[in-house]
Scaffold this motif. Structure first.
Motif, PDB file in Angstrom:
ATOM      1  N   MET A 117       1.337   5.336   0.248  1.00 54.65           N
ATOM      2  CA  MET A 117       0.673   6.498   0.831  1.00 54.65           C
ATOM      3  C   MET A 117       1.568   7.727   0.712  1.00 54.65           C
ATOM      4  N   CYS A 129      -2.694   7.986  -2.943  1.00 53.33           N
ATOM      5  CA  CYS A 129      -2.613   6.740  -2.173  1.00 53.33           C
ATOM      6  C   CYS A 129      -3.180   5.571  -2.985  1.00 53.33           C
ATOM      7  N   THR A 165      -5.165  11.604  -0.330  1.00 52.82           N
ATOM      8  CA  THR A 165      -5.846  10.402  -0.823  1.00 52.82           C
ATOM      9  C   THR A 165      -5.700  10.237  -2.330  1.00 52.82           C
ATOM     10  N   LEU A 189      -3.017  12.382   5.092  1.00 55.17           N
ATOM     11  CA  LEU A 189      -2.625  11.778   3.824  1.00 55.17           C
ATOM     12  C   LEU A 189      -3.301  12.486   2.654  1.00 55.17           C
ATOM     13  N   SER A 206       0.857  -1.183   0.000  1.00 56.07           N
ATOM     14  CA  SER A 206       0.000   0.000   0.000  1.00 56.07           C
ATOM     15  C   SER A 206       0.890   1.229   0.000  1.00 56.07           C
TER      16      SER A 206
END
Length: 211
Positions: free
Chosen positions: A97, A196, A193, A191, A95
């Motif tokens: 980010m 991400c 988004t 974060l 993942s």
């Protein structure tokens, strides 16, 4: 020179100046809205706002050249990109980010805020948050190293504002994400988004395709 060329050149220059001014005003409005930059008068340090064009869009930068000359260098080391990539290869799920306006998430020390003063056509402002400049990367890396200390090198890798959660066993990936999100919430790290990507087998990280 042909008169038509002069008129075209002047028109392009006028359009560019209008675009630059609009980009500057938009950025100032954005920073004021989130309370990042108050107005100030008679600062001891003062620099200029500079507009650079990147990917077809104007980007507002502040030229801290003079301030950087007198500011001590922070020698805090950034992680080895090659080592991060090597330790990531082979994990089943990843993942990716990205911290939202990463450097802006760190507050300036109150006694140093006025040193970041910059001038525009409308007013003089200073930063309450850390702008990009000398030592910004080292400062942010020191912060994320403290925030994710228990995860870095195990289920997570962090290079400044780029973060990666990795899992050898896909069934553990949600747990590893929960651990990362718990620390993000605890230390109020936001974060972006739009940058991400979660639960993928491969992706681009620090300029490399990891898989």
């Amino acid at each position: 020179m042909h008169p038509l060329r002069i008129q075209t050149s002047e028109a392009e220059a006028t359009k560019m100046n209008v675009e630059r001014l609009q980009a500057l005003n938009d950025e100032i409005d954005r920073l004021l809205k989130v309370n990042f930059i108050p107005k100030t008068l008679y600062p001891d340090w003062l620099t200029n706002a500079v507009l650079l064009k990147k990917n077809g869009k104007w980007r507002v930068c502040v030229d801290f050249t003079d301030l950087s000359r007198v500011c001590p260098k922070d020698s805090f080391l950034l992680p080895s990109i090659n080592q991060i990539i090597d330790t990531t290869t082979g994990h089943e799920l990843l993942s990716f980010m990205d911290a939202y306006s990463g450097y802006n998430q760190i507050k300036m020390h109150p006694t140093d805020e006025d040193k970041t003063a910059f001038t525009t056509v409308c007013a003089i402002y200073y930063y309450k948050i850390m702008p990009f400049g000398k030592n910004a990367e080292a400062t942010f890396q020191r912060m994320v190293n403290k925030v994710f200390k228990v995860l870095i090198g195990n289920t997570m890798e962090v290079y400044v504002d780029d973060m990666l959660v990795k899992s050898l066993d896909p069934s553990n990936h949600i747990k590893h994400l929960e651990e990362a999100f718990s620390l993000l919430r605890k230390f109020n790290v936001k974060l972006n988004t739009e940058k991400c990507t979660f639960k993928v087998a491969f992706g681009k990280f620090l300029g490399y395709l990891v898989t």
